[in-house]
Design a protein around this motif. Sequence first.
Motif, mmCIF file in Angstrom:
data_model
loop_
_atom_site.group_PDB
_atom_site.id
_atom_site.type_symbol
_atom_site.label_atom_id
_atom_site.label_comp_id
_atom_site.label_asym_id
_atom_site.label_seq_id
_atom_site.Cartn_x
_atom_site.Cartn_y
_atom_site.Cartn_z
ATOM 1 N N ALA A 234 0.812 -1.215 0.000
ATOM 2 C CA ALA A 234 0.000 0.000 0.000
ATOM 3 C C ALA A 234 0.846 1.266 0.000
ATOM 4 C CB ALA A 234 -0.940 -0.010 1.209
ATOM 5 N N GLN A 235 2.024 1.244 0.663
ATOM 6 C CA GLN A 235 2.889 2.441 0.717
ATOM 7 C C GLN A 235 4.201 2.230 -0.030
ATOM 8 O OE1 GLN A 235 1.122 2.046 3.743
ATOM 9 N NE2 GLN A 235 -0.014 3.904 3.271
ATOM 10 N N VAL B 208 -9.935 -1.512 -1.894
ATOM 11 C CA VAL B 208 -8.642 -1.734 -1.243
ATOM 12 C C VAL B 208 -7.849 -2.782 -2.028
ATOM 13 C CG1 VAL B 208 -7.580 -2.772 0.808
ATOM 14 C CG2 VAL B 208 -9.293 -0.967 1.040
ATOM 15 N N HIS B 210 -4.719 -3.936 -1.044
ATOM 16 C CA HIS B 210 -3.808 -4.730 -0.211
ATOM 17 C C HIS B 210 -4.514 -5.046 1.106
ATOM 18 C CE1 HIS B 210 -0.529 -3.632 -2.973
ATOM 19 N NE2 HIS B 210 -1.108 -2.445 -2.999
ATOM 20 N N ASN B 322 2.783 -5.089 3.536
ATOM 21 C CA ASN B 322 2.390 -3.675 3.582
ATOM 22 C C ASN B 322 0.928 -3.486 3.172
ATOM 23 O OD1 ASN B 322 3.443 -0.692 1.721
ATOM 24 N ND2 ASN B 322 2.519 -0.831 3.731
ATOM 25 N N SER B 324 -3.157 -2.296 3.627
ATOM 26 C CA SER B 324 -3.819 -1.157 4.251
ATOM 27 C C SER B 324 -4.971 -1.600 5.145
ATOM 28 C CB SER B 324 -4.286 -0.128 3.220
ATOM 29 O OG SER B 324 -4.876 -0.730 2.121
ATOM 30 N N THR B 356 2.159 1.650 9.298
ATOM 31 C CA THR B 356 0.904 1.634 10.044
ATOM 32 C C THR B 356 0.136 2.955 9.940
ATOM 33 O OG1 THR B 356 2.175 2.201 12.026
ATOM 34 C CG2 THR B 356 1.602 -0.109 11.728
ATOM 35 N N HIS B 358 -1.518 4.325 7.608
ATOM 36 C CA HIS B 358 -2.862 4.199 7.034
ATOM 37 C C HIS B 358 -3.387 2.773 7.163
ATOM 38 C CE1 HIS B 358 -2.401 8.208 5.416
ATOM 39 N NE2 HIS B 358 -1.251 7.855 4.880
ATOM 40 N N LEU B 359 -2.930 2.061 8.195
ATOM 41 C CA LEU B 359 -3.334 0.655 8.354
ATOM 42 C C LEU B 359 -4.533 0.532 9.281
ATOM 43 C CD1 LEU B 359 -2.820 -2.442 8.068
ATOM 44 C CD2 LEU B 359 -1.287 -2.250 10.036
#
Lengths: 395, 395
Positions: A234-235, B208, B210, B322, B324, B356, B358-359
């Motif tokens: 995601a990042q 989303v 991920h 990684n 989200s 983390t 935006h997790l």
Amino acid sequence: MVDISRGSALGISGASELFQLLRDGAPRTRASLAQTTGLARSTIAARVDELMRLGLVTPVADAASTGGRPPSQFALNPAARIVLAADLGASHATIAVTDLAGTVLASRSEPMDIARGPETVLGWMVEAGLALVAELGRDRKELVAIGIGVPGPVEHSTGRPVNPPIMPGWDRFDVPGWVQQHLEVPVLVDNDVNIMALGERALAWPNVEHLVFVKVATGIGSGVISGGLLQRGAQGIAGDIGHVRVARGADVPCHCGNRGCLEALASGPAIARALREQGVDVQSGSDVVELVKRGDIDAIQAVRQAGRDIGEVLTACVSLVNPSVIAIGGSMARAGEHLIAGVREVVYTRSMPLATEHLAIVQSAAAANAAVLGASMLAIHHVLSPEGIDALAAR
Amino acid sequence: MVDISRGSALGISGASELFQLLRDGAPRTRASLAQTTGLARSTIAARVDELMRLGLVTPVADAASTGGRPPSQFALNPAARIVLAADLGASHATIAVTDLAGTVLASRSEPMDIARGPETVLGWMVEAGLALVAELGRDRKELVAIGIGVPGPVEHSTGRPVNPPIMPGWDRFDVPGWVQQHLEVPVLVDNDVNIMALGERALAWPNVEHLVFVKVATGIGSGVISGGLLQRGAQGIAGDIGHVRVARGADVPCHCGNRGCLEALASGPAIARALREQGVDVQSGSDVVELVKRGDIDAIQAVRQAGRDIGEVLTACVSLVNPSVIAIGGSMARAGEHLIAGVREVVYTRSMPLATEHLAIVQSAAAANAAVLGASMLAIHHVLSPEGIDALAAR
């Protein structure tokens, strides 16, 4: 989704789609292409002619004649175009010119502090790259893309580094935008360990769909290829395993502010520090590698323990990603089998049998060339895609 | 690569490609499609007519008229066809009929021991599925695919279970081949946790890319979606995190033969066992959930600790994948926020800030329906793909 309709409007889509069958480099006849695609012979002939006009496809000698006049074979012509491949490390930069097969035609390396900022580092890269193209006697118009690896997280869609810890001045810098002021070609940017994974796969494991590349050097990171695709997350920080906790190191502080991180226990500087605490005279990971090569028992044991620590984290990786190859690279991998042996010891002890039945844990074959090769793959994948071929045809 | 040329030979490819724009269900006009694709209005009109003839696309009322005669809008018609979705668990089986949006039209659940073998379990599934179709008054010809989840590793390309530990008689069994003797439709088979991840994403996180779904029940496993794609790994066991070692449990034996596995510490039976050792009268994970709901402090503390153990393993997952979103499901997730709180506590403490930032770590929204919904998604993804639409057109 590939926008076929727009390609059709340019009149090249059919050829660029057909080219996808040819990009593996294997020779084919018009008849075999007609059979594979179901297209009319006349359509195939026209599309092959278009690809030949672009120079992307070239006639090749037949491997074996079946008697009578041999069928005319042709294949991808890797010499048709060139790309630039840049590996921008923390303290060292390399730029190379490669053909469309990733063969390095020329390269240059220099000490270069990434902290000098994007204009300085990218300026050097563009200048050195164009100098190499000129030295090779190639026309600048033959240059069709540039792939760049940097030592930090990258938002792949925009090519901007995101909060890179060791790249002051680069946060959110528009790398493609800046480079395109000097080179009017597509610019692909990714994290250095990600491109090392691409390079390792291209060189040693072209048919492997699930590969994890682990770089063990000043830091520790990994690049994950799953289902044949590089996983960015995601990042853009997928594979960033350096700060996963290792049980053994509960009281070892890490520069990230936590304790017990893999990087604080098993990186080159961490191994050197552990040896110094035992009274061994080493300053760096390179010193450790030298000691290991001379057969020093303390250094060998320390490297093996680092391998076990890395193996502990890779056990989780094996369960999550289920790769068929784990390749260990980076400067500490030069310590040879001792590091890998530690990794194997823990992964094979701790993983489920089905996950390790066909799992190879090996030293990187691409070694120091992994990053440049991967940067060239990043560029070449783009150039040879349907969109890339359409763009070449429209130039 | 999508074989466009063969599609063209069938004369439907253009429409099936166009359909890819419409499969999200949003209403569109012919003009907007022409603008998006660059195709001629006449071509768009012909392709939309073809999709309407197949019933896959239907006119819809305009949301807002801009004055004058409103433009004619149309969209995916989810009612056009039906699929079967089967969740075959260790001791329980569910079969459902859904439309092309995954809406359940009818379903049936029964206690069913998976160890009774494939002919018995799949025989029940086919019979119950066809009975549901008949009860709904739908024509068997409207049924276009079946998605099946099973509690073990599956070789996705062939639909065969591979060394499934709790499925005696199923190893390498040709599930699609057997089912197709009774239902002449595509048969898609996958691991139950993988389809739960698909179901969770479809219901709660459609945009989303991920997402990791963790099932905590008798066992512990996860399904990993990266870059919008379900990750299956080299042996179809990606996400199988139940036997990753947790530091706390070094001396706890696991049924796999190792010690300290996550499943031996944090599964329903493991939590119940730990509570029994404290003198609490519980036999199963369900008993634990009941105690937690009644506010029992010992049970709450045990569940929270299980959450921390799961969090320890998920920290590695956060670094590698990684994601989200991490969604926690399975029967133990019914213990509510106590389990999630333990997971959050460790993941947010141990992970790098960028990973983390935006997790979201949340309870499964699909809950008990995740598997059936995911099995239907597996079938629907296939049906609505270019190849699937071509196949429908050729029927």
